[in-house]
Scaffold this active site. Structure first.
Site, PDB file in Angstrom:
ATOM      1  N   ALA A 108       0.971  -1.184  -0.116  1.00  0.00           N
ATOM      2  CA  ALA A 108       0.059  -0.187   0.449  1.00  0.00           C
ATOM      3  C   ALA A 108       0.831   1.229   0.252  1.00  0.00           C
ATOM      4  CB  ALA A 108      -0.744  -0.311   1.784  1.00  0.00           C
ATOM      5  N   ASP A 109       0.251   1.938  -0.535  1.00  0.00           N
ATOM      6  CA  ASP A 109       1.267   3.747  -0.625  1.00  0.00           C
ATOM      7  C   ASP A 109      -0.050   4.821  -0.689  1.00  0.00           C
ATOM      8  OD1 ASP A 109       3.721   4.553  -1.032  1.00  0.00           O
ATOM      9  OD2 ASP A 109       2.802   5.864  -2.382  1.00  0.00           O
ATOM     10  N   GLN A 110       0.305   5.739  -0.560  1.00  0.00           N
ATOM     11  CA  GLN A 110      -0.167   6.625   0.227  1.00  0.00           C
ATOM     12  C   GLN A 110      -0.129   7.876  -0.828  1.00  0.00           C
ATOM     13  OE1 GLN A 110      -2.047   8.586   4.240  1.00  0.00           O
ATOM     14  NE2 GLN A 110      -3.639   7.261   2.906  1.00  0.00           N
ATOM     15  N   ALA A 140      -3.478   3.775  -2.203  1.00  0.00           N
ATOM     16  CA  ALA A 140      -3.697   2.786  -3.365  1.00  0.00           C
ATOM     17  C   ALA A 140      -3.244   1.467  -2.390  1.00  0.00           C
ATOM     18  CB  ALA A 140      -2.349   2.987  -4.642  1.00  0.00           C
TER      19      ALA A 140
END
Length: 199
Positions: free
Chosen positions: A75-77, A112
């Site tokens: 996950a990434d923000q 994401a």
């Protein structure tokens, strides 16, 4: 750390974030967590949404490469105000500057999530939030930073703590995305890929 059992395939969350681990625990699926070491700098000309998707996939792929046979979630923000992106401030001074810039504005929070299966198939999804921040005084900003110490949080706020009072409204469809791991997307990706059918 949760340990896998015989009821589910081996699942790894590609992170060292306590917040993401606590979120995934809500799905009651045993998992491990392994930090993904990748270059998180955005590429030239890349949109914030594309950056979030690419980094989520790269994190999952990096951990999957080291753990063949596992299902891996990355996950990434990315937090963006127009063309300006906000990373983890690391210092109180930088956190003050970030919140001053976001004050009174509506910024995008893009989270994401990506899934890599044991066979190497990759799928991803993106959760979008519009974050309307209240107009903040310098004193309010300084007080908030002293209380929450959000130096490791992109955008310099922790919505799951005192950061909630900085906002007038938040518009999106999965509040766990704000904390860093959109659980509705995670469950859907696992379901579509057949994770629960393997059990």
């Amino acid at each position: 750390m949760n340990q896998p059992d015989h009821n589910f395939p081996r699942l790894i969350l590609a992170t060292e974030s306590t917040f993401k681990r606590e979120l995934l625990e809500r799905l009651s699926i045993p998992f491990e967590s392994v930090a993904a070491k990748i270059d998180e700098r955005p590429l030239a000309g890349e949109s914030p949404a594309d950056t979030a998707r690419r980094l989520a996939r790269q994190k999952a792929e990096a951990v999957a490469a080291a753990h063949p046979g596992a299902w891996v979630i990355g996950a990434d923000q990315v937090i963006a105000l127009g063309d300006t992106r906000f990373s983890k401030p690391k210092t109180a001074e930088r956190a003050c500057a970030q919140l001053a810039e976001l004050s009174g504005q509506t910024h995008a929070l893009l989270t994401a999530v990506a899934l890599v299966t044991p066979g190497g198939a990759v799928s991803d999804d993106l959760a979008k939030y519009q974050m309307e921040m209240r107009a903040l005084t310098s004193a309010q900003i300084a007080q908030y930073i002293a209380e929450d110490q959000p130096l490791g949080c992109a955008g310099s706020y922790m919505i799951e703590a005192g950061g909630i009072r900085l906002f007038r409204a938040m518009r999106g469809d999965d509040y766990t995305a704000i904390i860093g791991l959109p659980l509705t997307r995670v469950h859907t990706l696992l379901e579509r890929a057949g994770f629960f059918d393997v059990a």
